[in-house]
Design a protein around this motif. Sequence first.
Motif: not given
Length: 487
Positions: A228-229, A235-237, A241-243
């Motif tokens: 889950e973590s 999902e937050c990334a 739009g963070l890669d």
Amino acid sequence: MSCSSVLYKNLWLADGSGAPLRRCAILTEGALIRAIEPAITASAADRTLDLGGLILAPGFIDAHGHSDLSILARPEGFGRISQGVVCEIAGNCGLSAFPVTRFNRTHLNELYRQYGVEIDWSDYTGWRAALARRGVKLKMHALCGHNTLRAAVAGYEQAELSGPEFDEMARLLDRMLEQGAPGLSTGLLYVPGKFAGADEIVFLMKRLAAHDALYATHLRSEGNELLESLSETIECARRAGLDRLQISHFKTAGRANWSKLDAALALLESARQSGIELATDRYPYTESMTQLSVILPGEWGDLDDETIERRLADPLEQQALETALAKSRAPEYWGTVRLVATAAPGFSGCEGKTLDRIAAQFRLTAPALAVKLLAADAPGTTAGFRGMSEANLHRILALPYCMAGSDENARPADYSIGRSHPRAFGSLPRFLKLRFEDGASIESAVHQVTGLPADTFRLTGQGHVAVGNPADFAVFDPEELDGTDDF
């Protein structure tokens, strides 16, 4: 006056890129590499070093360290240099030595009190100036820690932030990144980072994306809620739009969770396939280490160490916590927790022993012992926790995107600034030793401790032996690597 030149000959070069080993000679001039050729005449140099067929590699990079303050207390950095490490990424697990404001300065100075270094700066530039003043030779870079950042605007107790506090966090983070911090780290197990929800993480990730900076995370759970973590982080990334992601000290904690590795790796691989530049780091041991206070149940788990110590000055609070610990932890649990360090009086010589053994020695219950240690030194009492799989460790180290990280401080050879996990002295050689034992080539394993972290953190000129780069080398015999340090 010309710079002194040195010729290194009779060596095998592992240049950090993962390219095959090759025989060559290397000429340095001053602090830089001048030439790399199949052969160079001795007359080209002021001094010649015959390496006798050893491996020459870039100086190793510790991708996950915590020497933010310890390196200021003991600038020689013995615990790093003795491992071939020339560079460390600090500021991990949400804890950094900046930004510092009236809301977190007292707490940080208390947290780091064992080092005897006063935090008299406020930002990344000020921290780096302190390194220069103390003559630190180790190349130090540090992520901005989310716990420190959050506390800089709202202290350690507030669970939810206001709009203006979010804006101030963004302003401070932008400033740290502009000053040179390579990214942001979170420690979502710790106060106050544990209060942050997904929306807060996405908000900060968007700032990182704007700077093309990296997000490194000590996950909210590395055990029962590992999957889950991981899913939350990925999902937050995507939402932000963070890669650029790094999973800190990637593990499956607790025997009941060892079977989750395949599913966890599938999540990482899916993220990588979707275009996220994802890396991990790992120390090559199956015992972790952190503050003893992470074992506390209920409301106690939401308190920072300074507050815990203050509350436990009351005998009634001590009794309440002892009762809560006895109810929340099975008796056999205390045999898996090892005291690493404490300034609590009367426990000298107990370091390295499990809490059940120490408790029996002092004729205490294990919960009573834990309370006694925390009442005297909550910020400084650290413990090792047994519960990782040896087989999973080897699989994780074999990941081509896994870097070596000590998750420790650069310590002196003595115990003048406290004791540590053996990873403080053995992580890099043990990492390489295990990789070689598992059949990895020398060049690929060296890449994991040099070129890979250099590229992950965008460290220009580091992690690669190339003309024009700094002449920072590690020289070793693969047969002589040790890494057998113990508690």
